[in-house]
Design an enzyme around this catalytic site. Structure first.
Site, short mmCIF file in Angstrom:
data_model
loop_
_atom_site.label_atom_id
_atom_site.label_comp_id
_atom_site.label_asym_id
_atom_site.label_seq_id
_atom_site.Cartn_x
_atom_site.Cartn_y
_atom_site.Cartn_z
N THR A 31 0.84 -1.20 0.00
CA THR A 31 0.00 0.00 0.00
C THR A 31 0.88 1.26 0.00
O THR A 31 0.65 2.19 -0.78
CB THR A 31 -0.94 0.00 1.22
OG1 THR A 31 -1.47 -1.31 1.41
CG2 THR A 31 -2.09 0.98 1.02
N ASP A 83 1.97 5.40 5.86
CA ASP A 83 2.39 3.99 5.89
C ASP A 83 1.16 3.09 5.82
O ASP A 83 0.03 3.54 6.06
CB ASP A 83 3.18 3.72 7.20
CG ASP A 83 4.12 2.53 7.08
OD1 ASP A 83 3.99 1.74 6.12
OD2 ASP A 83 4.98 2.38 7.97
N GLY A 84 1.38 1.84 5.54
CA GLY A 84 0.31 0.84 5.58
C GLY A 84 0.22 0.21 6.95
O GLY A 84 0.92 0.61 7.88
N LYS A 96 1.68 -3.72 12.85
CA LYS A 96 2.53 -3.53 11.68
C LYS A 96 3.71 -4.49 11.75
O LYS A 96 3.97 -5.09 12.78
CB LYS A 96 3.04 -2.08 11.61
CG LYS A 96 1.94 -1.10 11.18
CD LYS A 96 2.45 0.32 10.99
CE LYS A 96 3.66 0.42 10.11
NZ LYS A 96 3.49 -0.16 8.76
N GLY A 98 4.32 -6.78 8.99
CA GLY A 98 4.18 -7.90 8.06
C GLY A 98 5.28 -7.89 7.00
O GLY A 98 5.64 -8.94 6.47
N GLY A 99 5.80 -6.71 6.73
CA GLY A 99 6.90 -6.59 5.77
C GLY A 99 8.26 -6.50 6.44
O GLY A 99 9.26 -6.17 5.80
N GLU A 105 9.92 1.63 10.83
CA GLU A 105 8.60 2.26 10.69
C GLU A 105 8.20 2.95 11.99
O GLU A 105 7.64 4.06 11.97
CB GLU A 105 7.56 1.21 10.31
CG GLU A 105 7.71 0.72 8.87
CD GLU A 105 6.81 -0.45 8.54
OE1 GLU A 105 6.54 -0.65 7.36
OE2 GLU A 105 6.39 -1.18 9.45
N LYS A 123 -8.41 -4.48 6.48
CA LYS A 123 -7.46 -4.32 7.58
C LYS A 123 -8.10 -3.84 8.88
O LYS A 123 -7.46 -3.85 9.93
CB LYS A 123 -6.36 -3.30 7.17
CG LYS A 123 -5.57 -3.68 5.92
CD LYS A 123 -4.68 -4.86 6.16
CE LYS A 123 -3.82 -5.25 4.99
NZ LYS A 123 -2.80 -4.30 4.58
C1 5RP Z 1 5.69 -3.50 6.75
C2 5RP Z 1 4.34 -3.11 7.22
C3 5RP Z 1 3.29 -2.88 6.20
O1 5RP Z 1 2.84 -1.58 6.30
C4 5RP Z 1 2.17 -3.84 6.45
O2 5RP Z 1 2.69 -5.16 6.39
C5 5RP Z 1 1.07 -3.68 5.40
O3 5RP Z 1 1.55 -4.08 4.16
P1 5RP Z 1 0.62 -4.09 2.88
O4 5RP Z 1 0.33 -2.67 2.55
O5 5RP Z 1 1.45 -4.79 1.83
O6 5RP Z 1 -0.63 -4.88 3.22
O7 5RP Z 1 4.07 -2.97 8.39
O8 5RP Z 1 6.53 -3.81 7.82
#
Ligand code: 5RP
Length: 231
Positions: A31, A83-84, A96, A98-99, A105, A123
């Site tokens: 995102t 941020d996502g 947060k 997942g990435g 962050e 979400k």
């Molecule tokens: C990375 C994060 C991302 O913002 C979270 O994983 C959301 O990712 P996406 O926009 O791909 O769903 O916290 O560490």
């Protein structure tokens, strides 16, 4: 509508909050990637801004788009971070990481006057906890740290396991800071504040993915349009 289209719509809404001369934090994930793409178009059209990326991946994307970059050492105070999130819970509490970029962050969000989260409607949850909570840990003492994190998770009613995050090749995922990630499945997180404090008390835990009182606004894109959620 495709989830990716919704993510881009939310990113476009966040872009409307960007003013010339702003110092921006750039998030990580699919995102946030849309936001960086759209910001790159504005920069190409002459927008003046200075940005701190929250990961090496975002840094490479932003640099490729010609977005001016800085660091928190040179620019310790930012105007806005976009941020996502993996989950958006009550009061704009977030999960947060997942990435695997949660440490940078969180540092960048905390250095920003405002944080805006962009997401598709999937979400939004109540309570937090279906998404496994990412916990960044030092490599040293991994076994002992995992046990202590497991004990904290059990004390907070976790329904699932604490697992070491592995990449596609089966090797542990290593963060930009050189650490590892544990994922703790809670099912439901009843008391995020207490869980945050308890995790911070475990030696070896570098940071966790609960973002509490950091997010000011969320733009959530769904089938019926974009909802603005304020803290
Ligand atoms: C990375 C994060 C991302 O913002 C979270 O994983 C959301 O990712 P996406 O926009 O791909 O769903 O916290 O560490």
């Amino acid at each position: 509508m495709l989830s990716d289209d919704l993510k881009r719509q939310a990113a476009a809404m966040a872009l409307t909050e960007v003013q010339p001369g702003m110092r921006l934090g750039l998030g990580t994930g699919s995102t946030a990637r849309h936001f960086v793409d759209l910001l790159g178009e504005r920069v190409r059209d002459g927008l003046d801004c200075l940005c701190v990326p929250t990961s090496e991946v975002t840094a490479a994307q932003a640099a490729g788009l010609g977005i001016p970059l800085t660091t928190l050492d040179e620019t310790p105070e930012l105007d806005l971070t976009v941020d996502g999130a993996d989950e958006i819970g009550p009061g704009l509490s977030l999960i947060k990481g997942g990435g695997a970029a949660l440490l940078r962050e969180k540092i960048v969000a905390a250095a920003s006057r405002r944080m805006i989260v962009i997401a598709d409607a999937s979400k939004v949850v109540d309570p937090l906890g279906k998404f496994p909570l990412p916990i960044e840990v030092n490599r040293f003492g991994l076994g002992a740290t995992s046990r202590m994190v497991g004990a904290v998770a059990a004390a907070h009613g976790a329904t699932g396991a604490v697992t070491l995050r592995l990449g596609k090749a089966g090797d542990p995922v290593v963060t930009d800071g050189g650490h590892l990630i544990l994922d703790a499945l809670f099912g439901r997180i009843f008391n995020p504040e207490a869980l945050s404090a308890d995790l911070h008390n475990v030696p070896g835990v570098v940071e966790h993915g609960l973002f509490l009182r950091l997010c000011d606004r969320a733009y959530v894109a769904g089938a019926n349009g974009i909802e603005t959620m304020d803290a």
